[in-house]
Design an enzyme around this catalytic site. Structure first.
Site, mmCIF file in Angstrom:
data_model
loop_
_atom_site.group_PDB
_atom_site.id
_atom_site.type_symbol
_atom_site.label_atom_id
_atom_site.label_comp_id
_atom_site.label_asym_id
_atom_site.label_seq_id
_atom_site.Cartn_x
_atom_site.Cartn_y
_atom_site.Cartn_z
ATOM 1 N N ASN A 118 18.213 6.831 -7.191
ATOM 2 C CA ASN A 118 19.191 6.469 -6.150
ATOM 3 C C ASN A 118 18.990 7.243 -4.843
ATOM 4 O OD1 ASN A 118 20.578 4.451 -7.504
ATOM 5 N ND2 ASN A 118 22.010 5.874 -8.467
ATOM 6 N N ARG A 359 21.851 6.225 -17.292
ATOM 7 C CA ARG A 359 20.962 5.414 -16.466
ATOM 8 C C ARG A 359 20.123 6.260 -15.515
ATOM 9 N NH1 ARG A 359 23.968 -0.193 -15.008
ATOM 10 N NH2 ARG A 359 23.765 -1.024 -17.101
ATOM 11 N N HIS A 360 20.240 7.580 -15.654
ATOM 12 C CA HIS A 360 19.319 8.505 -14.988
ATOM 13 C C HIS A 360 19.196 8.290 -13.481
ATOM 14 C CE1 HIS A 360 18.493 9.158 -19.178
ATOM 15 N NE2 HIS A 360 18.131 7.900 -19.304
ATOM 16 N N CYS A 361 20.308 7.866 -12.878
ATOM 17 C CA CYS A 361 20.331 7.619 -11.421
ATOM 18 C C CYS A 361 19.350 6.535 -10.984
ATOM 19 C CB CYS A 361 20.055 8.909 -10.633
ATOM 20 S SG CYS A 361 21.299 10.164 -10.913
ATOM 21 N N VAL A 362 18.971 5.686 -11.927
ATOM 22 C CA VAL A 362 18.144 4.524 -11.571
ATOM 23 C C VAL A 362 18.891 3.280 -12.044
ATOM 24 C CG1 VAL A 362 15.760 3.634 -11.516
ATOM 25 C CG2 VAL A 362 16.170 6.002 -12.159
#
Lengths: 402, 131
Positions: A118, A359-362
């Site tokens: 992100n 979601r691991h910032c994705v």
């Protein structure tokens, strides 16, 4: 050798319920080794003072340490001069500094990949709304690898900046950055790389790459949290507007105007995280002692082992590229019957194994493919095959519950 | 539905402790999300389940499977027990405040009856004492 290295990390020697800590969340943050902790502690105890401003012996000591670290970082990533190194608090700040500092105009096109953190997506969406820039998302090929042909097609239509992740935090996949930069040069496009997952894990040389900007975080390479670096080619930095303005970013000021400081100081407004910067210097020295050959080899062995064992457990799907060779130290997967958050909590509570779930910032990647979330195992050179075996054994036990 | 039980328990502890107030707030949002069918990051319910099942995995992995599969059932039972015991606790506290004993019918059975209540031998408050 690994056991000797591990002794340098007090964080890694903790136990819970009689079980040693197994830390597999290195893609988020890495613990600091003793030399880093001691250097930061020494700063806080012995010369905690105002750098870049105070004309005291402590102030000068800090200035020297910061200059020394800047030079270390420059050599570490193959920059031409320490002037090209700007200290930030993380990769996100570095990317935002470039995004806002380029003064992009309406209609100018910025290209990103479809697996961006992100930090390298949201700012462009914001600028799309604020300034009317055009954001081009380049989809991966069906095997989840980068589409160079697609990049060329978009470059032919006119791209101002290619801003892509160097190694993805999603699945560890390393993009073909040399080809990307070469292609971008051909069409006069600038290139920025998100190096957060690359710089700590393998040798990077910005001069050889020919990249215009590279941002990375210190806390992903054993430096204290809140440290980061933006590298920029001097010619590019001269045209960049600062993100923040204030103390130490100006040589002089009047009520109606100011004279900006030289590069890089003009991009480092306000008091800096001096302890963190000093720690970053020590972290780089530590990495050099360990050596990238060892780091790359160890991560590949761990990834290969974990991938091979996970493939034998039913119901597991991998996120991103399948081949462990292209994934560095990251294995990202999900199970058809157990929620990833729950799995991560079970690993923590039953076996003191730390991973990351979600979601691991994705988020964009997960939303586009209809994947709810996943669990990410990210290793670093101090992880061992024993720990990987513990992980697999714990996973088998937990997944036996469903 | 462990969030509901957690909310009640943490809310009571939260009267005395700031840490538990934070947990009570998390549990409250968890309950809200559950009743509106919204997904969570890692809710306090998942964390509590993780702690319980994780503990069992280390000691009695056979039971861990049962608890994991029927966690929702156990949660509802626990919530029911919590609600019932909370009701009786509040009722007892009310009687104590009013009559000096948590059990006006049999004050001698109450651990914290006042001496006056014991001597008075308070009967059921809804009937007049025969004096």
């Amino acid at each position: 050798m690994i056991q000797d290295i591990k002794k340098q990390f007090p964080f890694l020697s903790q136990e819970k319920n009689g079980q040693p800590l197994v830390y597999f969340d290195n893609a988020c943050m890495t613990p600091c080794p003793l030399p880093v902790l001691e250097a930061v502690d020494k700063y806080n105890r012995e010369f905690f003072s105002c750098g870049g401003r105070s004309n005291t012996h402590f102030g000068r000591q800090i200035d020297n340490k910061v200059a020394e670290t800047r030079e270390l970082v420059a050599k570490f990533i193959g920059a031409g001069t320490p002037q090209e190194i700007i200290f930030t608090k993380n990769t996100t700040e570095g990317i935002n500094l470039v995004a806002r500092g380029l003064n992009l105009q309406a209609g100018e096109r910025v290209l990103v990949s479809d697996r961006e953190h992100n930090s390298d997506l949201i700012v462009w969406q914001v600028l799309q709304k604020e300034r009317g820039i055009e954001l081009v998302i380049l989809p991966s090929k069906s095997d989840e690898t980068f589409d160079l042909a697609g990049l060329e097609t978009e470059l032919q239509k006119g791209i101002k900046l290619v801003s892509v992740v160097y190694s993805s935090n999603l699945d560890g996949y390393t993009l073909p950055v040399e080809e990307i930069v070469k292609m971008a040069r051909k069409y006069d496009a600038l290139v920025m790389l998100d190096g957060a997952q690359a710089v700590p894990h393998h040798a990077v040389n910005v001069k050889k790459l020919g990249v215009d900007f590279l941002a990375f975080s210190g806390h992903k390479m054993m430096a204290p949290s809140g440290t980061g670096v933006l590298y920029g080619r001097l010619a590019r930095l001269e045209k960049l507007s600062p993100l923040l303005s204030g103390g130490h970013s100006v040589k002089d000021s009047h009520y109606d105007n100011y004279e900006a400081e030289d590069i890089p100081a003009r991009f480092e407004a306000g008091l800096q995280n001096y302890g963190g910067i000093i720690g970053l210097g020590e972290a780089i020295k530590f990495i050099k002692q360990v050596g990238f050959d060892f780091i790359v080899k160890q991560e590949f062995e761990l990834n290969y082992f974990i991938t091979r064992e996970l493939k034998q457990i039913g119901g597991i799907s991998f996120v991103g590229a399948d081949d462990p060779k292209s994934r560095g130290g990251i294995v990202n997967f999900y199970h058809e019957k157990m929620d990833s958050h729950q799995l991560s909590i079970f690993l923590d509570e039953s076996a003191n194994i730390l991973t990351r779930s979600g979601r691991h910032c994705v988020h964009s990647w997960y939303n586009s493919r209809g994947v709810k979330d996943s669990i990410r195992v990210s290793s670093y050179f101090y992880n061992t095959i024993d720990e990987a075996e513990k992980l697999i054994s714990a996973l088998k036990k937990i997944l036996g519950l469903v | 539905m462990i969030c509901l039980a957690a909310f009640i328990v943490f809310a009571i502890f939260g009267i005395f402790s700031a840490t538990h107030r934070r947990l009570a707030k998390e549990a409250f949002w968890c309950v809200l999300r559950r009743v509106t069918f919204k997904p969570c990051q890692a809710s306090i319910g998942e964390i509590l389940k993780g702690k319980i099942v994780g503990w069992l995995l280390r000691r009695q992995s056979r039971w861990a499977g049962w608890v994991h599969r029927y966690f929702e059932v156990f949660s509802w039972i626990f919530v029911a027990i919590t609600l019932i015991s909370t009701f009786y606790t509040i009722k007892g506290a009310y009687y104590y405040a009013r009559y000096g004993t948590c059990n006006p019918e049999h004050p001698e059975q109450c651990l914290i009856s006042t001496q006056a209540a014991l001597e008075k031998g308070i009967k059921n408050p809804y009937y007049c004492n025969d004096k």
